[in-house]
Design a protein around this motif. Structure first.
Motif, PDB file in Angstrom:
ATOM      1  N   LYS A   1       0.857  -1.196   0.000  1.00 36.32           N
ATOM      2  CA  LYS A   1       0.000   0.000   0.000  1.00 36.32           C
ATOM      3  C   LYS A   1       0.892   1.244   0.000  1.00 36.32           C
ATOM      4  CE  LYS A   1      -3.968   2.075   2.419  1.00 36.32           C
ATOM      5  NZ  LYS A   1      -4.905   1.955   3.564  1.00 36.32           N
ATOM      6  N   LEU A   2       0.525   2.214  -0.821  1.00 35.43           N
ATOM      7  CA  LEU A   2       1.270   3.469  -0.830  1.00 35.43           C
ATOM      8  C   LEU A   2       0.365   4.612  -1.262  1.00 35.43           C
ATOM      9  CD1 LEU A   2       3.584   3.745  -3.939  1.00 35.43           C
ATOM     10  CD2 LEU A   2       2.044   1.845  -3.651  1.00 35.43           C
ATOM     11  N   SER A   3       0.823   5.811  -0.966  1.00 35.51           N
ATOM     12  CA  SER A   3       0.078   7.021  -1.301  1.00 35.51           C
ATOM     13  C   SER A   3       0.925   7.863  -2.256  1.00 35.51           C
ATOM     14  CB  SER A   3      -0.226   7.813  -0.024  1.00 35.51           C
ATOM     15  OG  SER A   3      -0.757   9.088  -0.341  1.00 35.51           O
ATOM     16  N   LEU A   4       0.304   8.315  -3.348  1.00 34.39           N
ATOM     17  CA  LEU A   4       0.972   9.163  -4.328  1.00 34.39           C
ATOM     18  C   LEU A   4       0.275  10.513  -4.390  1.00 34.39           C
ATOM     19  CD1 LEU A   4       1.525   6.719  -7.352  1.00 34.39           C
ATOM     20  CD2 LEU A   4       3.095   7.235  -5.482  1.00 34.39           C
ATOM     21  N   THR A   5       1.045  11.567  -4.313  1.00 36.56           N
ATOM     22  CA  THR A   5       0.516  12.915  -4.511  1.00 36.56           C
ATOM     23  C   THR A   5       0.963  13.379  -5.886  1.00 36.56           C
ATOM     24  OG1 THR A   5       0.637  13.367  -2.139  1.00 36.56           O
ATOM     25  CG2 THR A   5       0.440  15.259  -3.614  1.00 36.56           C
ATOM     26  N   LEU A   6       0.003  13.639  -6.776  1.00 39.57           N
ATOM     27  CA  LEU A   6       0.306  13.888  -8.182  1.00 39.57           C
ATOM     28  C   LEU A   6       0.135  15.353  -8.541  1.00 39.57           C
ATOM     29  CD1 LEU A   6      -1.508  10.839  -9.822  1.00 39.57           C
ATOM     30  CD2 LEU A   6       0.898  11.033  -9.202  1.00 39.57           C
TER      31      LEU A   6
ATOM     32  N   GLU B   1      -1.928  -6.260 -13.837  1.00 39.76           N
ATOM     33  CA  GLU B   1      -3.083  -5.513 -14.344  1.00 39.76           C
ATOM     34  C   GLU B   1      -3.527  -4.530 -13.281  1.00 39.76           C
ATOM     35  OE1 GLU B   1      -6.642  -7.660 -15.102  1.00 39.76           O
ATOM     36  OE2 GLU B   1      -6.949  -8.234 -13.020  1.00 39.76           O
ATOM     37  N   ASN B   2      -4.162  -3.454 -13.725  1.00 39.62           N
ATOM     38  CA  ASN B   2      -4.625  -2.433 -12.777  1.00 39.62           C
ATOM     39  C   ASN B   2      -6.126  -2.263 -12.893  1.00 39.62           C
ATOM     40  OD1 ASN B   2      -3.069  -0.920 -15.236  1.00 39.62           O
ATOM     41  ND2 ASN B   2      -5.052   0.053 -14.826  1.00 39.62           N
ATOM     42  N   SER B   3      -6.723  -1.772 -11.832  1.00 41.48           N
ATOM     43  CA  SER B   3      -8.152  -1.465 -11.854  1.00 41.48           C
ATOM     44  C   SER B   3      -8.404  -0.237 -12.722  1.00 41.48           C
ATOM     45  CB  SER B   3      -8.657  -1.237 -10.431  1.00 41.48           C
ATOM     46  OG  SER B   3      -7.949  -0.153  -9.835  1.00 41.48           O
ATOM     47  N   LYS B   4      -9.658   0.111 -12.905  1.00 35.04           N
ATOM     48  CA  LYS B   4     -10.013   1.242 -13.748  1.00 35.04           C
ATOM     49  C   LYS B   4      -9.381   2.523 -13.211  1.00 35.04           C
ATOM     50  CE  LYS B   4     -13.943   3.674 -15.790  1.00 35.04           C
ATOM     51  NZ  LYS B   4     -15.412   3.815 -15.840  1.00 35.04           N
ATOM     52  N   LEU B   5      -8.757   3.281 -14.126  1.00 35.02           N
ATOM     53  CA  LEU B   5      -8.062   4.506 -13.730  1.00 35.02           C
ATOM     54  C   LEU B   5      -9.008   5.697 -13.744  1.00 35.02           C
ATOM     55  CD1 LEU B   5      -4.807   4.032 -15.851  1.00 35.02           C
ATOM     56  CD2 LEU B   5      -5.066   3.636 -13.397  1.00 35.02           C
ATOM     57  N   PRO B   6      -8.821   6.654 -12.840  1.00 34.15           N
ATOM     58  CA  PRO B   6      -9.625   7.895 -12.889  1.00 34.15           C
ATOM     59  C   PRO B   6      -9.349   8.653 -14.185  1.00 34.15           C
ATOM     60  CG  PRO B   6      -8.449   7.685 -10.798  1.00 34.15           C
ATOM     61  CD  PRO B   6      -7.903   6.631 -11.699  1.00 34.15           C
ATOM     62  N   GLU B   7     -10.279   9.498 -14.553  1.00 35.85           N
ATOM     63  CA  GLU B   7     -10.128  10.276 -15.784  1.00 35.85           C
ATOM     64  C   GLU B   7      -8.883  11.158 -15.704  1.00 35.85           C
ATOM     65  OE1 GLU B   7     -12.676  13.503 -18.475  1.00 35.85           O
ATOM     66  OE2 GLU B   7     -13.476  12.740 -16.594  1.00 35.85           O
ATOM     67  N   GLY B   8      -8.084  11.104 -16.764  1.00 36.40           N
ATOM     68  CA  GLY B   8      -6.880  11.920 -16.830  1.00 36.40           C
ATOM     69  C   GLY B   8      -5.649  11.277 -16.236  1.00 36.40           C
TER      70      GLY B   8
ATOM     71  N   LYS C   1     -11.982  15.076 -10.724  1.00 39.18           N
ATOM     72  CA  LYS C   1     -13.000  15.126  -9.669  1.00 39.18           C
ATOM     73  C   LYS C   1     -12.672  16.122  -8.557  1.00 39.18           C
ATOM     74  CE  LYS C   1     -14.985  10.536 -10.280  1.00 39.18           C
ATOM     75  NZ  LYS C   1     -15.345   9.261  -9.639  1.00 39.18           N
ATOM     76  N   LEU C   2     -12.274  17.296  -8.971  1.00 35.51           N
ATOM     77  CA  LEU C   2     -12.031  18.402  -8.037  1.00 35.51           C
ATOM     78  C   LEU C   2     -11.024  18.045  -6.953  1.00 35.51           C
ATOM     79  CD1 LEU C   2     -15.737  19.614  -7.656  1.00 35.51           C
ATOM     80  CD2 LEU C   2     -13.982  20.506  -9.185  1.00 35.51           C
ATOM     81  N   GLY C   3     -10.113  17.169  -7.276  1.00 36.52           N
ATOM     82  CA  GLY C   3      -9.017  16.876  -6.356  1.00 36.52           C
ATOM     83  C   GLY C   3      -9.324  15.877  -5.272  1.00 36.52           C
ATOM     84  N   LYS C   4     -10.474  15.205  -5.315  1.00 39.71           N
ATOM     85  CA  LYS C   4     -10.775  14.213  -4.286  1.00 39.71           C
ATOM     86  C   LYS C   4      -9.873  13.000  -4.464  1.00 39.71           C
ATOM     87  CE  LYS C   4     -15.648  15.512  -3.755  1.00 39.71           C
ATOM     88  NZ  LYS C   4     -17.049  15.045  -3.873  1.00 39.71           N
ATOM     89  N   PRO C   5      -9.435  12.381  -3.362  1.00 39.29           N
ATOM     90  CA  PRO C   5      -8.551  11.207  -3.473  1.00 39.29           C
ATOM     91  C   PRO C   5      -9.226  10.072  -4.238  1.00 39.29           C
ATOM     92  CG  PRO C   5      -8.561  12.062  -1.228  1.00 39.29           C
ATOM     93  CD  PRO C   5      -9.663  12.776  -1.955  1.00 39.29           C
ATOM     94  N   GLU C   6      -8.416   9.330  -4.980  1.00 40.21           N
ATOM     95  CA  GLU C   6      -8.895   8.167  -5.726  1.00 40.21           C
ATOM     96  C   GLU C   6      -8.081   6.948  -5.298  1.00 40.21           C
ATOM     97  OE1 GLU C   6     -11.306   7.972  -7.891  1.00 40.21           O
ATOM     98  OE2 GLU C   6     -11.751  10.041  -8.467  1.00 40.21           O
TER      99      GLU C   6
ATOM    100  N   ASN D   1      -3.658  11.230  -4.514  1.00 41.22           N
ATOM    101  CA  ASN D   1      -4.043  12.591  -4.121  1.00 41.22           C
ATOM    102  C   ASN D   1      -3.569  13.551  -5.207  1.00 41.22           C
ATOM    103  OD1 ASN D   1      -5.015  11.988  -1.303  1.00 41.22           O
ATOM    104  ND2 ASN D   1      -2.920  11.232  -1.135  1.00 41.22           N
ATOM    105  N   PHE D   2      -4.298  14.624  -5.427  1.00 43.28           N
ATOM    106  CA  PHE D   2      -4.012  15.531  -6.538  1.00 43.28           C
ATOM    107  C   PHE D   2      -3.735  16.945  -6.028  1.00 43.28           C
ATOM    108  CE2 PHE D   2      -6.852  12.200  -7.972  1.00 43.28           C
ATOM    109  CZ  PHE D   2      -6.150  11.676  -9.048  1.00 43.28           C
ATOM    110  N   ILE D   3      -2.677  17.555  -6.583  1.00 40.98           N
ATOM    111  CA  ILE D   3      -2.361  18.956  -6.256  1.00 40.98           C
ATOM    112  C   ILE D   3      -3.152  19.835  -7.214  1.00 40.98           C
ATOM    113  CG2 ILE D   3      -0.536  20.684  -6.158  1.00 40.98           C
ATOM    114  CD1 ILE D   3       1.444  18.451  -5.603  1.00 40.98           C
ATOM    115  N   CYS D   4      -4.174  20.488  -6.676  1.00 36.94           N
ATOM    116  CA  CYS D   4      -5.055  21.313  -7.514  1.00 36.94           C
ATOM    117  C   CYS D   4      -4.909  22.805  -7.235  1.00 36.94           C
ATOM    118  CB  CYS D   4      -6.521  20.898  -7.297  1.00 36.94           C
ATOM    119  SG  CYS D   4      -6.852  19.191  -7.738  1.00 36.94           S
ATOM    120  N   GLU D   5      -4.350  23.144  -6.097  1.00 34.54           N
ATOM    121  CA  GLU D   5      -4.202  24.549  -5.741  1.00 34.54           C
ATOM    122  C   GLU D   5      -2.787  24.807  -5.220  1.00 34.54           C
ATOM    123  OE1 GLU D   5      -5.840  27.173  -6.156  1.00 34.54           O
ATOM    124  OE2 GLU D   5      -7.873  26.538  -6.646  1.00 34.54           O
TER     125      GLU D   5
END
Length: 795
Positions: free
Chosen positions: A113-118, A380-387, A432-437, A455-459
């Motif tokens: 398990k790991l967390s990525l901030t993109l 194989e990977n599960s379905k990826l979020p848009e983008g 999705k407005l930066g919500k974690p996926e 996690n996404f850097i949106c601001e």
């Protein structure tokens, strides 16, 4: 050369295309950093005074460009992504026969398990390790076709349990086996629905059991004898058509985990048949149109909805087998090998083996297929979020590295082998407005997986310090954040001073003109709320500026196709030169060191140093420091020996030619007309004519061209004096003798003819003058006798 303009255009287009920061036209910091990984936002409030005539979006640019434009490095907002490993249990290292572990205690994939901030456009990479554990538990479910054609196969399968347990014990100490059977849907036209055929579908004196769709005969067990006993109690059945309903059975085996007894270990499904298969759509023949729902419908270990739901599709089966980590082995007869090979290509982590006519080779088939499946790992990977995109690079055994789709897999993995995958995750924008996926990556056929939290850097960070309805934004019409105003909806302008519905008035236009005789914003921008906002150029390095967009940094003089000669920068259409450079295009050097000759005199005292270059006062002198005189007397003699050795390989310097004579460029020409002429060249040319040791003349020219290179053009043929030609002389003498001889013979012959004719004429004349005696010879008798016929009357 004609293609250079096109190449330049393509190059500029590529630069423009690549600068996503400029193209984003960002209105606030968050929008800027989402434009690309190279984009930064200048949050310096003082920068506002330097942005005269530029829009707020000019704060968004590449880092080096912002620094070059005067924004301090610590005032640039440029966040970066990061990663954190949350669960990193090491892969299991143990040998067979060691302390027995529960399946959940064995680890084959790391990390877990790991967390990525993109950050948009910035990939985050991590390594994933896979190790095929030794003595890993295996669950095997044997699903058999019990149609009548498999009668002889059933006899061999009855002893499969103990035999397979014995063979599999060589691979794992924790092995379980189960058994299921199938025939066909219990409706017409797949089976005969007459009462007698429902009891015994076989013909003649054959005793068969009633047809059925699927039965779970034996739940997974480690008791091989129990397998033999229960399988020994099975009876063959029958149906009408050739294809079987095996897909219904596979679906139930996949989704009925509790009934089958699947554990979170290696799951193998052996599908044994000697016929083809029905799939989605074939149910219409029996009036069944409802698509298979992919759910478990077992009651008393029998499939109860075969008459209600259609056969599953191949894609549906692939999904369910993958979701439940089941690896399929198709044990089929040779006749149907091509069909099931095609099916294997559609189902990941599946294998096909050739079943003998009576299934006698089924154990070897299962062992070989298992080794084939377990020697390959496919991620194989599960379905990826848009983008969001993901890229794999595999580092397999023997240093084999693969990318793209091949980067998802490694083959020829033995038990205990460890392989590594590099996985790179990239996002574009802010889904999705930066919500974690959450996404998951797992090896096909294995229950273990890697969970990744995205996690996404949106601001920007400076967004947190923003002041809503700030007085700096025209009486609170916007939020002041990151050094600029983020206008409320419906407001525009650098300080949000105008409404977007306002129409430009004449008063506003007047403030956008430098004077009454000029265009609005110098025709290089738009008038927004009485302030000029300058247009953007295709090339991001070029920009308009000034209160009325009257300045730019690209319309200065050029030298050597470089703006300001490459020795200065353009400010408001005027070159500001670097130190030691001057001139309109900064192309005139103030450094005199390039004009110093070897005698430390400037231009050898024969010229003046202008812009770092000597201008010789006497035109016959040339060179960087006016040291060369190509037309002075003695030049021809000075270079004679070197021209001889380089052009003809002769002369006194032929042995030292490379050492002493490499100071000029030699160009050979065919004849003297091809030599450079004084009137044709833009520099002085000296014509030379010299003689070698063989009294041969050679011609050449010596000159120093405009690039201060010494050039020698030489005629490649020597002009030598011609000696007597022996052959023509000898030939002439011989020919003369022959001709004279022929002439004498002809004269002699002519004289002889004349002499003979005179003698013959004399003979004829004497003959005519001779007088002969005309009397008759008395002894002459005539040879003619005349006879007269007396009776002839002359009539």
């Amino acid at each position: 050369v004609r293609h250079l303009p096109l190449l330049w255009i393509l190059f500029v287009q590529e630069i423009t295309k690549g600068n996503e920061c400029i193209n984003a036209n960002a209105k606030y910091c968050g929008e800027c950093i989402q434009a690309g990984a190279k984009c930064g936002w200048c949050k310096d409030p003082v920068r506002e005074s330097k942005l005269s005539g530029e829009t707020v979006s000019t704060r968004c640019d590449e880092m080096h460009s912002l620094i070059k434009r005067g924004c301090d490095d610590d005032m640039i907002e440029n966040p970066h992504g990061k990663q954190k490993i949350l669960k990193n249990k090491k892969v299991t290292h143990r040998k067979k026969g060691a302390e027995k572990l529960k399946p959940e205690e064995i680890t084959q994939i790391q990390p877990q398990k790991l967390s990525l901030t993109l950050r948009s456009g910035e990939p985050q990479s991590f390594n994933l390790t896979f190790k095929r554990a030794e003595d890993y538990p295996i669950d095997l479910y044997y699903l058999m076709d019990l149609s009548y054609s498999m009668k002889d196969d059933l006899e061999n399968v009855k002893n499969l349990g103990t035999s397979l347990m014995l063979e599999m014990s060589k691979i794992t100490s924790d092995f379980r086996i189960g058994f299921g059977s199938f025939v066909e849907k219990t409706v017409m036209p797949y089976i005969s629905t007459t009462p007698a055929k429902l009891l015994n579908p076989c013909t003649g004196d054959q005793n068969c059991t009633s047809p059925f769709s699927y039965k779970n005969v034996l739940k997974l067990t480690s008791d091989g004898k129990k397998f033999n006993n229960l399988v020994g109690q099975q009876h063959i059945s029958g149906n009408l058509d050739s294809p079987e309903g095996g897909f219904d059975a596979i679906m139930q085996v996949a989704v009925c985990g509790d009934h089958i007894g699947w554990r979170n270990v290696t799951r193998l499904l052996v599908f044994s048949t000697d016929a083809g298969f029905h799939f989605a759509g074939d149910g219409k023949l029996g009036g069944i149109v409802l698509p298979n729902d992919g759910k478990c419908h077992l009651e008393n270990n029998a499939y109860t909805m075969s008459h209600y739901y259609d056969y599953p599709s191949i894609a549906h089966l692939v999904q369910k087998l993958s979701d439940n980590n089941i690896q399929t082995i198709f044990a089929v007869t040779e006749e149907f090998q091509p069909v099931y090979q095609e099916l294997k290509n559609l189902i990941p982590k599946s294998a096909v083996g050739t079943l003998s006519a009576n299934s006698s080779n089924v154990i070897n088939l299962i062992i070989d297929a298992y080794n084939s499946l377990s020697s390959e790992v496919i991620l194989e990977n599960s379905k990826l979020p848009e983008g969001v995109t993901i890229a794999y690079t595999s580092r397999c055994k023997n240093g084999v590295v693969s990318e793209g789709e091949s980067g998802r897999r490694c083959s020829n993995i033995s038990i205990g082998d460890e392989v590594m995958f590099s996985i790179s995750v990239t996002s574009k924008g802010c889904p999705k407005l930066g919500k974690p996926e959450h996404i998951k990556i797992k090896p096909l056929g294995f229950t273990e997986e890697v969970e990744i939290i995205l996690n996404f850097i949106c601001e920007c960070e400076c967004n947190k310090d923003g002041v809503k309805n700030s007085p700096l934004c025209h009486f609170g019409n916007g939020t002041y954040e990151c050094g600029a105003c983020k206008c409320n909806e419906g407001r525009v302008g650098r300080q949000c001073e105008c409404s977007s519905n306002d129409v430009a008035t004449e008063d506003m236009d007047r403030t956008c003109r430098k004077d009454n005789g000029t265009d609005i914003c110098s025709n290089n921008g738009d008038c927004v709320c009485g302030t000029c906002e300058c247009k953007k150029r295709d090339n991001p390095e070029e920009r308009y500026s000034g209160q009325h967009c009257e300045c730019d940094n690209f319309n200065c003089d050029r030298s050597g196709n470089k703006l300001c000669g490459g020795h200065g920068h353009c400010e408001c259409r005027v070159c500001v030169c670097d130190p030691m450079w001057t001139g309109n295009a900064c192309d005139c050097s103030l450094d005199n060191s390039t004009c110093l000759a070897s005698n430390k005199q400037i231009c050898n005292g024969r010229g003046e140093c202008e812009c770092g270059t000597c201008k010789c006062t006497d035109p016959k002198f040339q060179g960087p420091t006016c040291e060369t005189c190509p037309t002075c007397p003695g030049v021809c003699t000075e270079h004679k020996e070197c021209v001889q050795c380089r052009a003809f390989g002769t002369g006194e310097k032929k042995d030292t030619c490379e050492r002493d004579c490499s100071y000029f460029n030699l160009i050979k020409v065919k004849d003297r007309d091809k030599l450079p002429q004084p009137n044709d060249a833009s520099y002085p040319v000296m014509h030379c004519k010299e003689r070698d040791a063989n009294d041969c003349w050679f011609y050449y020219t010596y000159a120093v061209n405009n690039n201060t290179e010494k050039e020698v053009h030489v005629v490649d043929m020597l002009d030598c004096p011609a000696g007597p030609d022996i052959i023509p002389i000898v030939a002439g003498v011989v020919a003369g003798i022959v001709l004279i001889g022929l002439a004498l013979l002809l004269i002699w012959k002519l004289l002889m003819i004349i002499h003979d004719r005179r003698e013959f004429a004399k003979f004829e004349k004497e003959k005519m003058n001779a007088k002969w005696d005309t009397g008759e010879n008395p002894i002459y008798k005539s040879a003619v006798t005349t006879v007269v016929n007396p009776k002839y009357e002359g009539k």
